[in-house]
Design a protein around this motif. Sequence first.
Motif, mmCIF file in Angstrom:
data_model
loop_
_atom_site.group_PDB
_atom_site.id
_atom_site.type_symbol
_atom_site.label_atom_id
_atom_site.label_comp_id
_atom_site.label_asym_id
_atom_site.label_seq_id
_atom_site.Cartn_x
_atom_site.Cartn_y
_atom_site.Cartn_z
ATOM 1 N N ALA A 196 3.447 6.440 15.579
ATOM 2 C CA ALA A 196 4.127 5.345 14.893
ATOM 3 C C ALA A 196 3.345 4.956 13.705
ATOM 4 C CB ALA A 196 3.689 3.809 15.859
ATOM 5 N N TRP A 197 4.304 4.746 12.653
ATOM 6 C CA TRP A 197 3.794 4.197 11.482
ATOM 7 C C TRP A 197 3.568 2.721 11.568
ATOM 8 C CZ3 TRP A 197 5.771 1.260 7.128
ATOM 9 C CH2 TRP A 197 5.105 1.406 6.109
ATOM 10 N N LEU A 198 2.684 2.269 10.674
ATOM 11 C CA LEU A 198 2.060 0.667 11.004
ATOM 12 C C LEU A 198 1.784 0.305 9.508
ATOM 13 C CD1 LEU A 198 -0.299 1.320 13.804
ATOM 14 C CD2 LEU A 198 2.201 0.601 13.934
ATOM 15 N N TRP A 199 2.090 -1.031 9.481
ATOM 16 C CA TRP A 199 1.807 -1.757 8.288
ATOM 17 C C TRP A 199 1.998 -3.257 8.447
ATOM 18 C CZ3 TRP A 199 5.700 -2.938 3.808
ATOM 19 C CH2 TRP A 199 4.962 -3.771 2.926
ATOM 20 N N LEU A 200 0.747 -3.911 7.809
ATOM 21 C CA LEU A 200 0.763 -5.346 8.096
ATOM 22 C C LEU A 200 0.372 -5.854 6.435
ATOM 23 C CD1 LEU A 200 -0.567 -7.423 10.950
ATOM 24 C CD2 LEU A 200 -0.627 -8.207 8.729
ATOM 25 N N PRO A 201 1.419 -6.619 5.811
ATOM 26 C CA PRO A 201 0.967 -6.816 4.498
ATOM 27 C C PRO A 201 -0.333 -7.968 4.343
ATOM 28 C CG PRO A 201 3.269 -6.753 4.737
ATOM 29 C CD PRO A 201 2.838 -6.677 6.173
ATOM 30 N N LYS A 202 -0.711 -8.086 3.106
ATOM 31 C CA LYS A 202 -1.507 -9.232 3.055
ATOM 32 C C LYS A 202 -0.859 -10.256 1.967
ATOM 33 C CE LYS A 202 -6.186 -10.429 1.454
ATOM 34 N NZ LYS A 202 -7.352 -9.936 0.643
ATOM 35 N N ALA A 245 -15.521 -0.938 17.881
ATOM 36 C CA ALA A 245 -15.619 0.479 17.749
ATOM 37 C C ALA A 245 -14.860 1.553 18.554
ATOM 38 C CB ALA A 245 -17.190 0.788 17.870
ATOM 39 N N GLY A 246 -14.673 2.527 18.395
ATOM 40 C CA GLY A 246 -13.638 3.458 19.271
ATOM 41 C C GLY A 246 -12.342 3.140 18.828
ATOM 42 N N PRO A 247 -11.637 3.952 19.923
ATOM 43 C CA PRO A 247 -10.053 3.780 19.625
ATOM 44 C C PRO A 247 -9.630 2.466 19.738
ATOM 45 C CG PRO A 247 -10.708 4.681 21.982
ATOM 46 C CD PRO A 247 -12.010 4.522 21.198
ATOM 47 N N LYS A 248 -8.575 2.189 18.678
ATOM 48 C CA LYS A 248 -8.260 0.899 18.687
ATOM 49 C C LYS A 248 -6.649 0.703 18.768
ATOM 50 C CE LYS A 248 -10.763 0.256 15.037
ATOM 51 N NZ LYS A 248 -11.944 1.352 15.440
ATOM 52 N N GLN A 249 -6.172 -0.342 19.077
ATOM 53 C CA GLN A 249 -4.497 -0.677 19.313
ATOM 54 C C GLN A 249 -3.959 -0.879 17.995
ATOM 55 O OE1 GLN A 249 -4.140 -3.810 22.038
ATOM 56 N NE2 GLN A 249 -5.008 -2.669 23.830
ATOM 57 N N LEU A 250 -2.638 -0.921 17.814
ATOM 58 C CA LEU A 250 -2.073 -1.258 16.625
ATOM 59 C C LEU A 250 -2.248 -2.832 16.501
ATOM 60 C CD1 LEU A 250 1.840 -1.727 17.141
ATOM 61 C CD2 LEU A 250 0.179 -1.377 18.904
#
Length: 391
Positions: A196-202, A245-250
Amino acid sequence: MVAIQLTLLALVVTSQAHTAAFAPGMYCKGGNKVGVDDQNTNTVVNPLYQLSFKDFWFQHDRGCDQVPPPAGEFLELPAGGKVTVELAHNRAQTSLSYGGQYAGEWPDAKPHPEDWNGNDVPGEGCIQDDGALHTSNQSTAAGTAFAISYNSKISDVTLENLVVFSVLEHTPWKRIATYDVPANLPACPPEGCTCAWLWLPKGCGIPNEYMQGFKCKVTGAKSTAPVGVAKPPVFCGGDRSKCQAGPKQLIIWNQAESNNVFPPNGQSPGYNAVNGFFPGAQNDIFVKTAAASPTLTTVTKTAATVAPTKPTVTTTTTKAATTTKAPSTKTTTTAAPTKATTTTKKATTTTAKPTSTPPTSCKKSRPQRHHPRALGRFVEAVAEKLEKYEI
């Protein structure tokens, strides 16, 4: 000529949208109609906002999760290498359409200065001639990311098994975007992985977000260390001691349900340090296997050898032969007396060399013994000879 003008006009209209990643292996590459390959589509670029989890997940709201790429087409992820995609507002503005003739350096295919910014704009100073970037300049671009699930079927992908593996800071910005791939990514199943490609603008617009699907596969994999279970990315403001830390969700934010990030009022989460996503390959996502402990070989000796005893010296003594009857002798004046001869055999002592563990197969030599009766008869015979010759 008219057809070309109409096409260009359509590109201009559809470009006033948002931004997505275009590359082989993407879902809805040709739109959301199965069997139709629309080269001038912007279906995937529309943002996600205030949706149910079902509609949010892999753009189910527009049916993109039901339109996979052709069989055998994947976004290739070279382990330890880089993967490049094109960030644009429309497929027509990429190399995937019309031979790339409408693609440019920027997502909108228009010319812009290197220091493109909205400094003269009141408020946040957001760039106005391409609001689809949701930023004031390159430094405030919030960052984009890629995530991977080792499930071939998109229906098997969950928040827990979809792990962010690469982050590209200060994007989206230009059309070409290159992401680092962790060297330890293991190989995918034969049918591939789901990415999955992910983006969350600011800021600079509605606080919506983006998630689009890809069929992907890892190439040149050398590691077999599995990817760990993803956990929600805690808002930590860039303080590593407080980050997850470690693996993270979207990130799921500003949706109707299932939000997993809760920033302070007035702040936005993002694929950057504020949520513990640092630039480049995310190398902390793998399950750490315990190092193999050295095997200690313990030799258990038998009781006879655990506590060695002092070697036993074996002594064999043979007694001298003795005579119970002395031989008779006569003495005359004409003959010099002859001394009686007594043969005495020296005792023989045999000492075995010390050994701590004498082999059981060794045999002790038995001492040579003379039978006493035979020896007595021999002495009597000698005495008779002496008496015969009057010695």
